[in-house]
Design a protein around this motif. Structure first.
Motif, short mmCIF file in Angstrom:
data_model
loop_
_atom_site.label_atom_id
_atom_site.label_comp_id
_atom_site.label_asym_id
_atom_site.label_seq_id
_atom_site.Cartn_x
_atom_site.Cartn_y
_atom_site.Cartn_z
N THR A 70 -4.64 6.00 -52.31
CA THR A 70 -5.26 4.90 -51.57
C THR A 70 -6.55 5.35 -50.90
OG1 THR A 70 -3.10 3.89 -51.16
CG2 THR A 70 -4.93 3.18 -49.76
N ALA A 71 -6.53 6.57 -50.34
CA ALA A 71 -7.73 7.11 -49.70
C ALA A 71 -8.84 7.34 -50.72
CB ALA A 71 -7.39 8.42 -48.97
N VAL A 75 0.91 7.97 -52.66
CA VAL A 75 0.33 6.66 -52.36
C VAL A 75 -0.80 6.80 -51.35
CG1 VAL A 75 0.78 4.39 -51.34
CG2 VAL A 75 2.47 5.42 -52.87
N GLU A 76 -0.59 7.65 -50.34
CA GLU A 76 -1.58 7.82 -49.28
C GLU A 76 -2.87 8.45 -49.82
OE1 GLU A 76 -2.02 10.06 -44.92
OE2 GLU A 76 -0.09 10.01 -45.97
N VAL A 77 -2.75 9.51 -50.62
CA VAL A 77 -3.96 10.18 -51.10
C VAL A 77 -4.68 9.32 -52.14
CG1 VAL A 77 -3.10 12.49 -50.60
CG2 VAL A 77 -2.69 11.50 -52.87
N PRO A 110 5.47 8.56 -51.17
CA PRO A 110 4.54 8.01 -50.17
C PRO A 110 3.31 8.87 -49.95
CG PRO A 110 6.80 7.82 -49.41
CD PRO A 110 6.85 8.64 -50.66
N ARG A 111 3.44 10.20 -50.11
CA ARG A 111 2.27 11.06 -49.92
C ARG A 111 1.24 10.83 -51.03
NH1 ARG A 111 5.35 16.68 -49.69
NH2 ARG A 111 6.42 15.54 -51.36
N VAL A 148 0.72 3.67 -58.57
CA VAL A 148 0.33 3.21 -57.22
C VAL A 148 -0.31 1.83 -57.31
CG1 VAL A 148 -1.20 3.61 -55.26
CG2 VAL A 148 0.07 5.53 -56.27
#
Length: 339
Positions: free
Chosen positions: A42-43, A38-40, A35-36, A26
């Motif tokens: 990044t959070a 990447v989202e977690v 993408p999921r 990432v």
């Protein structure tokens, strides 16, 4: 009080419930990451306030977003202007520029260039006095690189610089247009490639203008070099040579000479006209303001970065870029009194 330890990739991975490898992918922008994830990730980075280690990322990517510029004398305004343009352009792409000043010691240029390349992604090499064979050997070891103000063929190394041949010819034509036919050239350092280009331009103009004579006096590239040449110039002006104008290797030499002439009571341009080269910022503020050939220093730096960026990305750059200097006629040059 115990200092809080820095957040690591392992902390981010644990917080996000993924592997450290996933976090690394990432951070490095891998397109194949779900993408999921990447989202977690990044959070989690935001929640933990994680800042990636520059050193660690450079080990992964093979780059550290830093380039080096090797110069022979950073006090020279020409190199300062090129560095300014290079630094500004590189910063827009997230790169920093480190500078190494070789203090005019040619023997140190090779070692410094190689050491700098080990610590950066690419280098900009300003080495006007390095022997040709040595320069080719160095470029083979430090690629990718861009050379400034030094013609170098058959190496695949881009060159960005100034057309000194045309520039010095235009300057002589300016003086000849003012009626000066007996000139003095204060030469730069003998090993200097840009000095050889100037001398080639002088040879061409002499071949085309048999009415002109140009006497060469050895000088250098610094203010002190022009100052030390004062007595020889006065002899050429007041003696048998009868020179009425002086072209200096660069503005620093010209400014040093004008200081010496002023101290000895020789009027510029009343008794002798003086012209320089590069149009450094001080040229227009001297007394009298110095006639010079203007060089786009900052633009040269920007063009250096465009080529360096392409090389770092693996693209081919195979042609030289030479800028034609522009005459800035000022009060240090005047017409010959034909009376």
């Amino acid at each position: 009080m115990e200092r809080a330890r820095p957040t690591t990739i392992a902390d981010v991975a644990q917080h996000a419930g993924v592997s450290q490898a996933s976090v690394s992918r990432v951070l490095n922008g891998k397109a194949s990451v779900d993408p999921r994830i990447v989202e977690v990730v990044t959070a989690s980075i935001a929640a933990l306030g994680y800042t990636p280690s520059t050193a660690a990322r450079s080990l992964v990517s093979g780059r550290n977003n830093t380039v080096a510029m090797i110069v022979p004398d950073l006090e020279n305004p020409l190199f300062q202007g090129i560095l300014k343009g290079l630094s500004r352009a590189a910063a827009l792409d997230g790169y920093r520029v480190l500078v190494a000043d070789t203090a005019e010691i040619v023997a140190d240029e090779e070692v410094i260039a190689i050491e700098a390349r080990h610590r950066t992604d690419a280098i900009v090499l300003c080495a006007p006095r390095m022997p040709e064979k040595k320069l080719r050997d160095v470029l083979a070891r430090v690629a990718p690189a861009v050379v400034v103000n030094r013609p170098i063929d058959e190496t695949g190394t881009p060159v960005v610089g100034v057309d000194y041949v045309r520039g010095i010819r235009d300057l002589v034509e300016h003086l000849a247009g003012l009626g000066h036919t007996r000139l003095v050239y204060l030469a730069g350092p003998a090993p200097s490639a840009s000095n050889r280009e100037r001398e080639r331009g002088l040879a061409e103009i002499l071949a085309a203008r048999p009415d002109l004579t140009i006497t060469t006096i050895a000088a250098g590239s610094a203010l002190d070099d022009g100052y030390r040449a004062t007595d020889e110039v006065i002899d050429a002006v007041q003696g048998e040579v009868g020179a009425t104008a002086v072209l200096a290797f660069n503005d620093l030499v010209a400014l040093g000479l004008m200081r010496g002439l002023s101290e000895r009571g020789v009027s510029v341009p009343g008794e002798v006209s003086v012209a320089g080269f590069d149009d450094v910022p001080l040229a227009s503020f001297s007394s009298p303001p110095l006639t010079s050939m203007s060089v786009p220093r900052s633009e040269i730096g920007e063009q250096v970065w465009q080529r360096l960026r392409a090389l770092i990305a693996g693209a081919a750059v195979d042609h030289a870029v030479l800028y034609s200097p522009r005459l800035e006629a000022r009060e240090s040059t005047g017409s010959v009194d034909r009376a």
